[in-house]
Scaffold this motif. Sequence first.
Motif, mmCIF file in Angstrom:
data_model
loop_
_atom_site.group_PDB
_atom_site.id
_atom_site.type_symbol
_atom_site.label_atom_id
_atom_site.label_comp_id
_atom_site.label_asym_id
_atom_site.label_seq_id
_atom_site.Cartn_x
_atom_site.Cartn_y
_atom_site.Cartn_z
ATOM 1 N N PHE A 247 144.484 10.758 31.922
ATOM 2 C CA PHE A 247 143.276 11.443 32.364
ATOM 3 C C PHE A 247 142.097 11.092 31.435
ATOM 4 C CE2 PHE A 247 140.615 15.314 32.795
ATOM 5 C CZ PHE A 247 140.381 15.199 34.156
ATOM 6 N N SER A 248 142.429 11.137 30.142
ATOM 7 C CA SER A 248 141.400 10.817 29.145
ATOM 8 C C SER A 248 140.966 9.349 29.281
ATOM 9 C CB SER A 248 141.976 11.097 27.765
ATOM 10 O OG SER A 248 141.220 10.483 26.794
ATOM 11 N N ASP A 249 141.979 8.472 29.530
ATOM 12 C CA ASP A 249 141.682 7.048 29.717
ATOM 13 C C ASP A 249 140.795 6.844 30.948
ATOM 14 O OD1 ASP A 249 143.016 6.243 27.553
ATOM 15 O OD2 ASP A 249 144.789 5.461 28.605
ATOM 16 N N GLN A 250 141.197 7.593 32.006
ATOM 17 C CA GLN A 250 140.430 7.460 33.250
ATOM 18 C C GLN A 250 138.981 7.869 33.025
ATOM 19 O OE1 GLN A 250 142.457 9.783 36.157
ATOM 20 N NE2 GLN A 250 143.805 8.113 36.763
ATOM 21 N N HIS A 251 138.818 8.967 32.290
ATOM 22 C CA HIS A 251 137.457 9.435 32.018
ATOM 23 C C HIS A 251 136.675 8.411 31.223
ATOM 24 C CE1 HIS A 251 136.708 13.491 33.554
ATOM 25 N NE2 HIS A 251 138.013 13.409 33.774
ATOM 26 N N LYS A 252 137.395 7.861 30.238
ATOM 27 C CA LYS A 252 136.746 6.818 29.426
ATOM 28 C C LYS A 252 136.387 5.644 30.330
ATOM 29 C CE LYS A 252 138.973 7.686 25.035
ATOM 30 N NZ LYS A 252 140.157 7.295 24.265
ATOM 31 N N ASN A 253 137.334 5.323 31.241
ATOM 32 C CA ASN A 253 137.140 4.211 32.152
ATOM 33 C C ASN A 253 135.967 4.473 33.097
ATOM 34 O OD1 ASN A 253 137.831 1.732 32.997
ATOM 35 N ND2 ASN A 253 139.488 2.390 34.365
ATOM 36 N N VAL A 254 135.951 5.691 33.650
ATOM 37 C CA VAL A 254 134.868 6.072 34.559
ATOM 38 C C VAL A 254 133.535 5.981 33.823
ATOM 39 C CG1 VAL A 254 133.832 8.006 35.814
ATOM 40 C CG2 VAL A 254 136.243 7.486 36.115
ATOM 41 N N ASP A 255 133.513 6.518 32.598
ATOM 42 C CA ASP A 255 132.277 6.476 31.806
ATOM 43 C C ASP A 255 131.842 5.034 31.596
ATOM 44 O OD1 ASP A 255 132.019 9.123 31.680
ATOM 45 O OD2 ASP A 255 132.916 9.355 29.682
ATOM 46 N N CYS A 256 132.864 4.189 31.317
ATOM 47 C CA CYS A 256 132.567 2.776 31.069
ATOM 48 C C CYS A 256 131.974 2.121 32.325
ATOM 49 C CB CYS A 256 133.874 2.095 30.648
ATOM 50 S SG CYS A 256 133.654 0.374 30.306
ATOM 51 N N ILE A 257 132.631 2.395 33.495
ATOM 52 C CA ILE A 257 132.129 1.817 34.757
ATOM 53 C C ILE A 257 130.715 2.317 35.022
ATOM 54 C CG2 ILE A 257 132.462 1.650 37.256
ATOM 55 C CD1 ILE A 257 135.399 2.428 36.791
ATOM 56 N N VAL A 258 130.570 3.639 34.892
ATOM 57 C CA VAL A 258 129.272 4.261 35.203
ATOM 58 C C VAL A 258 128.186 3.670 34.294
ATOM 59 C CG1 VAL A 258 127.989 6.429 35.106
ATOM 60 C CG2 VAL A 258 130.229 6.347 36.184
ATOM 61 N N SER B 53 127.367 -5.162 44.689
ATOM 62 C CA SER B 53 127.849 -5.376 43.319
ATOM 63 C C SER B 53 128.441 -4.091 42.744
ATOM 64 C CB SER B 53 126.717 -5.914 42.438
ATOM 65 O OG SER B 53 125.774 -4.903 42.170
ATOM 66 N N ILE B 54 127.855 -2.939 43.076
ATOM 67 C CA ILE B 54 128.382 -1.662 42.574
ATOM 68 C C ILE B 54 129.778 -1.418 43.153
ATOM 69 C CG2 ILE B 54 128.078 0.853 42.657
ATOM 70 C CD1 ILE B 54 125.036 0.352 42.591
ATOM 71 N N LEU B 55 129.926 -1.666 44.435
ATOM 72 C CA LEU B 55 131.232 -1.437 45.072
ATOM 73 C C LEU B 55 132.283 -2.394 44.520
ATOM 74 C CD1 LEU B 55 130.259 -0.813 48.817
ATOM 75 C CD2 LEU B 55 130.744 0.865 47.060
ATOM 76 N N GLN B 56 131.894 -3.659 44.339
ATOM 77 C CA GLN B 56 132.845 -4.654 43.812
ATOM 78 C C GLN B 56 133.313 -4.238 42.423
ATOM 79 O OE1 GLN B 56 130.641 -8.284 44.201
ATOM 80 N NE2 GLN B 56 131.816 -8.940 45.983
ATOM 81 N N ARG B 57 132.358 -3.849 41.584
ATOM 82 C CA ARG B 57 132.670 -3.451 40.210
ATOM 83 C C ARG B 57 133.591 -2.220 40.196
ATOM 84 N NH1 ARG B 57 129.830 -4.322 35.080
ATOM 85 N NH2 ARG B 57 128.372 -5.740 36.036
ATOM 86 N N SER B 58 133.281 -1.264 41.052
ATOM 87 C CA SER B 58 134.072 -0.026 41.103
ATOM 88 C C SER B 58 135.497 -0.314 41.523
ATOM 89 C CB SER B 58 133.451 0.950 42.097
ATOM 90 O OG SER B 58 132.104 1.116 41.821
ATOM 91 N N LEU B 59 135.635 -1.206 42.492
ATOM 92 C CA LEU B 59 136.974 -1.522 42.992
ATOM 93 C C LEU B 59 137.781 -2.276 41.940
ATOM 94 C CD1 LEU B 59 138.435 -1.077 45.672
ATOM 95 C CD2 LEU B 59 137.758 -3.364 46.360
ATOM 96 N N THR B 60 137.112 -3.133 41.184
ATOM 97 C CA THR B 60 137.803 -3.897 40.143
ATOM 98 C C THR B 60 138.315 -2.959 39.049
ATOM 99 O OG1 THR B 60 136.213 -5.629 40.575
ATOM 100 C CG2 THR B 60 137.547 -5.905 38.617
ATOM 101 N N TYR B 61 137.484 -1.999 38.682
ATOM 102 C CA TYR B 61 137.862 -1.107 37.588
ATOM 103 C C TYR B 61 138.880 -0.051 38.011
ATOM 104 C CZ TYR B 61 134.419 -2.861 34.279
ATOM 105 O OH TYR B 61 133.722 -3.634 33.406
ATOM 106 N N ASN B 62 138.751 0.429 39.227
ATOM 107 C CA ASN B 62 139.625 1.522 39.636
ATOM 108 C C ASN B 62 140.831 0.995 40.390
ATOM 109 O OD1 ASN B 62 140.720 3.952 40.557
ATOM 110 N ND2 ASN B 62 138.697 4.907 40.411
#
Lengths: 84, 715
Positions: B161-172, B188-197
């Motif tokens: 969960f903490s990693d995900q939050h860190k990850n979300v923060d990083c993507i955002v 580009s936003i959708l591509q990036r989001s899909l790559t990270y998540n």
Amino acid sequence: MNDHHNNVPLQLECTLYFEKNPYAYETIEGLALRLGREPSDLSPIVQHLVSLDIIEALGEGDSAIYHYNQPKIASEVDLSWEQV
Amino acid sequence: MGTSVSALQHLQDAFTKLIGLSCLITTKDGETITHLSGSHKFTDLVMARENRKQRRSDALRSFNSISKPIFFDYEPGIKGILAPIKVDSVNKYFVWSGFFIDYGTRETVQRYVEQHIDSSFAWKKATEELPEIWSEEKRNKLQLIGTMCDIISNYLNVETFSDQHKNVDCIVNNILKELTTTKSSVRSILQRSLTYNKKLDFIGIAEKIDADLFSITNFQGLATEKLIGMEFTTGEGFLGSVIATGTGNVWKDALFDPRAAFFKDFEPKGLFCFPLIMDGETNGIFFGGSTLANISYDEIGSFSQKLSYILSIQVHQKQMRNSLNNQLMKLSMFNEIFQVMTTMQDIKKILFMLVDIGINVMEATYACALLKPKEGTTQATIVSRGMTSEEINHCGQAIVKRYFYVENGKMETASTTIESHSSDKKTLLLPICYQQDTIGCLAIGIQHQEKKKEYQSFLTNLTTAAGLSIAKQLSHTESDQMIQSLYVTLSQFEPTEYQNVKEEHDFIKEYSNNKGYSEAEMKLLLDSCCVKVIDDSIIEKIVTDTSIVSLIKEFKVHQRLNNSKSSEQEQIVLSEQSQILFLIWSYVKHNKNEKYIHTLTTVSATIKNDFRAFIAKRETTEQTIDLSTITNLQSEQLVESVNQQVSLSKREKEVLALVVQGLSNKDIALQLFISDHTVKNHLTNIFQKLQVSDRSQAIAKVYRLKQTSTGDGII
């Protein structure tokens, strides 16, 4: 959204072309060449102008020819305006 | 797993002591995560004997979906415990623990090991040392392993969960950074989001295309483009329901819901959708999901919410950019329309344009335009589209009542809306005004109120431009009629002047065409030419076109200055047009004598030279001379008339007379009994005296000189 909704300028450009050239008979390709536009952009616009009765289509599909449909002129319409 | 491995190792070591069995944690593929805890002879032999990873992997193929710890037989009678560790509700790791035998089975197990595994002393000894466990103790160990798995599971879930939050923060953060550049786009936003998540395997957005109608405009992941362009309305399906409620939602097992049919080519298991809201208005939705696993609100909620805010900004930015481009294009098109409108010289075409542009921008089904009838008449010409005679009459009467009937001398000039004749639709009336006067009206059916709001001011400006143009045309028509009347009157009272003006007209037309003057410039000269002899006071009263009046005034200044021979002309600058008008008038008045042009003091040298060249060219092109028909006597007469202006010797006159008859140098030499060379010498002298360069020019010059000396035409 590649339809007429978003392209009033192009719609007016086409109308102006046919008004300036009332004897012109054009296909979509020909019109695109004259206006320097893409046929795919013009197609929905031209269809819309046909629906508005501003231009008339002869034939169908890619070979359809379009020309200006002059508005109706009613001469000597009696308005009797001094009697109102 | 990173830094948490050592924590797991400690936990595993502690539980190993508590359970009294060896323990090991692996991935779902059998790869070890921790080192083996607890040393037992049997376990050591097993570890040394075979490829344990392969054995574990094979076993997990059967047991990968277990939900609780289970007992398994490593070999018949030799048991272990296998327990799943769930992360995000999925079996991600497994705890292997062993080995032991059930109480009372040692002899059977020993026999089996000896016969089927290894009969060596080491194996015999190790089997003897395997713990023999009662059923109750087995359950205890199973429970302890279960507890260990729960602890590890909780620990890893918190970490994920903490990693995900860190990850979300990083993507955002990355997306926000890109949002400040021109590189950023919805794609580009959708591509990036899909790559990270990694949880998601598809993602997309839908945008509003009309009131309550939305269309998927961008879709990433899963090799399908078919979703792009698919439309739905507010409240329709999964996506439409989010627009209706205005809040995001996450669906589990969406594939079992009939609404999943919308996705056609794939079946989403987990699905989420969040609205794209800007200024309280839902402009679209952001959706995504997985075809493999369910997703929970806890897992995706924060990510999707943040991303939907970013996408709202991006979509809004895109719409603003499109709108700006569209406005600029509109502005440029409106400018062109105004330009065409104000230069159009046909009133009927101006009315066509008003009707067509009105129908175009208002998306109207009908429109008409009419001009106010002339005073004393009630009949008008009406240009219309989509209207019956009855509707035209109804509309016309409403226009007359409101705009053409003057009450207390005050003319109505504001636009208004009236009810249509046969339907509940309304009609927008836009008066065509010019200088506080309503000279006509444009009526357009109102199909969409928002179009009226958007384009009314443009249409008002358009009718104003039309008013200006129509008024100009009307005044021109009146002025033209007046000038024609004056010109016809001239034929009655001044027939000679009338004839001269007719001739001047021809000269003006030819000279204007020759100089490339515009239609308007030529018309001004022609109109001024028609009425220039009429008294100033009459012209000023009758002719409304001020440019004609001032040109005639200048013409009269030319007349006065040329008559007075005073030095006043040096201080007055007279226009080119007035100089041409005066020059042509003088030329015609003095029997088209080229010599007289020199005497005009108010006409510039350039204009005089231009005119002379024009006259020369005009005469050359007009006169077709058939040399074969010219007799000796005629040619001699011609040459004699030339001699009055240019001094030629007797021999030169003889040579020139023969040249005019069309004879060649050789023929002339034969006829005059002189050599070719002498003929050439004479010709050189003749050309010099006539200021020409060849025999054809010499012949033309002879005819021109003959014409100017006698005022005759061609022989």
